[in-house]
Design an enzyme around this catalytic site. Sequence first.
Site, PDB file in Angstrom:
ATOM      1  CE1 TYR A   1      -3.094   3.012   0.824  1.00  0.00           C
ATOM      2  CE2 TYR A   1      -2.118   3.139   3.020  1.00  0.00           C
ATOM      3  CZ  TYR A   1      -2.933   3.651   2.228  1.00  0.00           C
ATOM      4  OH  TYR A   1      -3.473   4.913   2.207  1.00  0.00           O
TER       5      TYR A   1
ATOM      6  CE  LYS B   1      -2.363   6.820  -1.554  1.00  0.00           C
ATOM      7  NZ  LYS B   1      -3.548   7.533  -2.302  1.00  0.00           N
TER       8      LYS B   1
END
Length: 495
Positions: free
Chosen positions: A242, A246
């Site tokens: 994640y 990002k």
Amino acid sequence: MSNEKEVVSVLQYLDNKSILVIGAAGFLGKIFVEKILRVAPKVKKLYLLIRASGEKSATERFNDEILGKDLFKVVKEKYGPNLNLMLEKITIVNGDIGLEDLGLHHIDPELQHQMVHQIDAIINLAATTNFDERYDVALEINTMGASNALNFAKRCAKVKVFVHVSTAYVCGEKSGLIMETPYHMGETLNGVIGLDINQEQKLVKEKLNQFEATGALPETITQAMKDFGLARAKMYGWPNTYVFTKAMGEMMVRAERENMSVVIIRPSIITSTFKEPFPGWTEGIRTIDSLAVGYGTGKLTCFLGDLNAISDVIPADMVVNTMLVSMAAHAGGQKEMIYHVGSSMKNPFKNEKMPEIAYRYFTTKPWTNKEGKVVRVGKLDVLSSMPSFHRYMTIHYILPLKGLELLNMVFCKSLEKKFRDLSKRINFVLRLVDLYQPYLFFYGIFDDTNTEKLQKLLPVTGVESKIFYFDPKIINWDDYFVYTHIPGLVKYVFK
């Protein structure tokens, strides 16, 4: 600040504006849409890019997953019979952030033309927030999605600001003061060189092609793609897929923005609403909450984390308010601005409070499960290091499991189900800990100099500082957790 504004009026800014919201069906997306509908009746248009999923069309998803939520009860009360006049300002756009043109080639050319010529601002909230998402999915949404959204913004005639919601944890496991500084293309957290986003995409394609050629089972592919994401993230110093994808999304936005005014919002751990539209609205199990839910439902008996460390938590409505103020402040600028939205600098919440608050809440208001049985909680065993956690798991779970395995063999597999259940529960805890460990032992403090300056743009005496509040100093954490956040979890999340 871009074009050095002295004061900002968000309400004036929103007057007669057309805004594209990407990721409107997500947790923050809904709160953002609700806030605009509630406080800015003069907004011109909200285009909501929603992906049809499975059997559900984009419009059905809007009605069920956005408007149908408790979150919208205040707006419905406010407008009453005139609600439909407000809803007419909303245009649902069936699209997909993972596609280069956001999937807009499918839609009516007239609507496309209207969007390109009328949109004033674009907010990108689309993300997959699973720490161990499949790498192909996370790369498509979190990294390439950011680039696709920005490129659409550059195509629009009137777009004056692009707001991209990232996460404070793009910093990985850094400690000390973490600044509001950008990531340069190819920068890594551990100094390993060779990070190339195009190359990452190629590797993903090759892997998927290999699976196709060998006729691998879907679940095999899913697990392998999850493992691949974690391996790539760790190779360059990020703890999970994640935050890695990002961070690459931020790199794409920075590299491709040209002279577009770009705002990057980096929230810390987002919790339920503090005040608006009402306190305690939340949805889904978010990071820190899986621990509270596990404890309150009797599944978790230990708290793992350094009690002296700080958990940077911030209520969702404060994140949305920061987005709105930053959008108004930077419309028409030419810069890139980064804002940390968190509490560790101004009003730190210490981990040591967590077990106390949870115990206090669940002993006075124990949870009743589906069978109508009241779950009694005990004091949490606090494990303040990973070795102590592994010792705890060995004594309480892994040794009993080994014993059970032996008995199961002796009794000719008649204890198979019991063995499988316990083993499943252990794997659940171990996986949870593996993913959350970087946050439970996090020693960073997020500098929020830019966010503080942003706050000063709203005159303290004015009405807008009350509408668009985002100062974490106004929060009393004990009260917030006991009277707002945990009751919200119990109401909206405990099932």
